[in-house]
Scaffold this motif. Structure first.
Motif, PDB file in Angstrom:
ATOM      1  N   GLU A 180      46.618  37.219  50.629  1.00  0.00           N
ATOM      2  CA  GLU A 180      45.729  36.133  50.864  1.00  0.00           C
ATOM      3  C   GLU A 180      46.602  35.884  52.666  1.00  0.00           C
ATOM      4  O   GLU A 180      47.344  35.932  51.935  1.00  0.00           O
ATOM      5  CB  GLU A 180      45.316  34.965  50.763  1.00  0.00           C
ATOM      6  N   ALA A 216      41.445  36.692  53.621  1.00  0.00           N
ATOM      7  CA  ALA A 216      41.765  37.340  52.313  1.00  0.00           C
ATOM      8  C   ALA A 216      42.184  39.616  52.436  1.00  0.00           C
ATOM      9  O   ALA A 216      41.652  40.116  54.168  1.00  0.00           O
ATOM     10  CB  ALA A 216      40.509  37.858  51.824  1.00  0.00           C
ATOM     11  N   ARG A 251      36.804  41.970  45.875  1.00  0.00           N
ATOM     12  CA  ARG A 251      35.721  40.214  46.317  1.00  0.00           C
ATOM     13  C   ARG A 251      36.192  39.894  48.131  1.00  0.00           C
ATOM     14  O   ARG A 251      35.581  39.360  48.775  1.00  0.00           O
ATOM     15  CB  ARG A 251      36.307  39.244  45.608  1.00  0.00           C
ATOM     16  N   ARG A 258      35.150  39.651  51.239  1.00  0.00           N
ATOM     17  CA  ARG A 258      33.493  38.954  51.642  1.00  0.00           C
ATOM     18  C   ARG A 258      33.031  38.798  50.722  1.00  0.00           C
ATOM     19  O   ARG A 258      31.435  39.098  51.330  1.00  0.00           O
ATOM     20  CB  ARG A 258      33.023  39.179  52.388  1.00  0.00           C
ATOM     21  N   THR A 304      33.823  29.430  53.652  1.00  0.00           N
ATOM     22  CA  THR A 304      34.255  29.910  53.162  1.00  0.00           C
ATOM     23  C   THR A 304      36.099  30.891  53.864  1.00  0.00           C
ATOM     24  O   THR A 304      35.500  30.814  54.623  1.00  0.00           O
ATOM     25  CB  THR A 304      33.227  32.323  52.651  1.00  0.00           C
ATOM     26  N   ASN A 324      37.569  33.641  51.983  1.00  0.00           N
ATOM     27  CA  ASN A 324      37.622  34.846  51.340  1.00  0.00           C
ATOM     28  C   ASN A 324      37.402  36.164  52.188  1.00  0.00           C
ATOM     29  O   ASN A 324      36.895  37.497  51.792  1.00  0.00           O
ATOM     30  CB  ASN A 324      35.942  35.343  50.363  1.00  0.00           C
TER      31      ASN A 324
END
Length: 338
Positions: free
Chosen positions: A101, A139, A145, A147, A155, A157
């Motif tokens: 991340e 990320a 995982r 999006r 979010t 992600n």
């Protein structure tokens, strides 16, 4: 927390919600600051020790040797975060998440990372890492995982966040201006900053592009995600207007143009703008230790008519000069305190 003195107690105290590069890096910096600012010798020794111990724990707990990146650790069994409504239990406790991340770059902001860990910066422009047209994804793209579907507008992600890019630019500037590395350089800093600028715009219905800071956006498409989702639901669409979720001036002034604030009367200017990229720039009226700083770069001298090259002016008087864009050291003419 700061009353804790033993390693075991300190580790237990910061592990409840899982180790994170962000929080633990900030705590190292806080302890160092307390040690530097206090006049109490015992307190200075105590917090210098805490900073060193925390730095050790960051290395031991957060560095993923397999992925060669600072990682997040899942919450402990008794962590309050597991009781939160949106928490999805991955079935792990106090284990590395196994996904890179963007917050994994924060340890470089505070000099926590070591040279052998600089390899992590190779992920910044890796197509399967964080590479994006409008800046780095939060990320890595190779994660299954990345999006993942979510009804939440906020979010982390994979979207690009101006705030997260600000953090990454700050970390990269600290690395390049303090010790340097063969893993990444000033050309990449400028590339990242240029995408940072590109991202902070909004395309109006008529096609006009205006300066804009919103929440999260698609790193590869002209789409402010939260704004679009709210419009689709006919809900408030002004929440992100001038969201101020960016530190735009900081990476420009301290990173790209190179003013590095520090104590004392010596000022180091270390621009990360690659030579030949811009023909000229001027930064005027910067307050610094009771003085007014001006930086002027004019490759030919024809723009500002102050001469060729890179100049530093203090209180209206030239203090340093070089023919090409690069580092300069300036002695302030006696610090003035209000």
């Amino acid at each position: 927390y700061w009353s804790i003195d033993t390693r075991d107690a300190m580790e237990k105290s910061i592990s409840g919600d899982g180790y994170r590069p962000t929080l633990n890096s900030y705590m190292v910096a806080d302890a160092r600051a307390i040690a530097a600012l206090t006049d109490d010798v015992n307190l200075r020794t105590k917090f210098a020790r805490k900073a060193d111990l925390l730095r050790t724990l960051v290395h031991e707990r957060l560095w993923n040797t397999k992925d060669q990146f600072y990682d997040v650790v899942s919450p402990a069994a008794d962590s309050g975060i597991r009781k939160q409504k949106k928490f999805v239990d991955p079935g792990t406790q106090m284990q590395l998440a196994g996904v890179r991340e963007q917050i994994g770059y924060i340890p470089w902001t505070y000099g926590i990372a070591t040279p052998d860990q600089d390899i992590a910066w190779k992920q910044l422009f890796d197509p399967q890492g964080f590479d994006g047209k409008y800046g780095p994804t939060t990320a890595e793209k190779r994660s299954p995982r990345f999006r993942f579907a979510s009804s939440d507008q906020c979010t982390w992600n994979g979207p690009m966040w101006p705030f997260a890019t600000t953090q990454t630019l700050t970390a990269l500037a600290e690395l390049l201006q303090t010790r340097g590395t063969s893993s990444i350089g000033s050309n990449e800093y400028y590339k990242l900053f240029a995408r940072y600028v590109l991202a902070q715009h909004l395309t109006l219905p008529g096609g006009q592009s205006i300066p804009w800071i919103d929440e999260d956006r698609d790193a590869d498409a002209d789409d402010w995600i939260a704004r679009r989702m709210l419009r689709e639901k006919n809900k408030q669409v002004g929440r992100g207007n001038y969201y101020n979720h960016s530190g735009f001036a900081d990476p420009l002034i301290t990173g790209l143009l190179g003013i590095r604030p520090e104590s004392g009367d010596t000022l180091h200017i270390q621009p990360l703008l690659p030579e030949g990229t811009w023909q000229y720039f001027a930064l005027d009226g910067v307050p610094y230790h009771g003085h007014q700083l001006t930086l002027v770069y004019d490759r030919t001298g024809a723009r500002y008519h102050k001469g060729r090259g890179f100049q530093v002016w203090i209180d209206g008087k030239i203090a340093a000069h070089r023919e090409t864009l690069g580092s300069l050291t300036v002695q302030l003419p006696g610090t003035k305190r209000p």
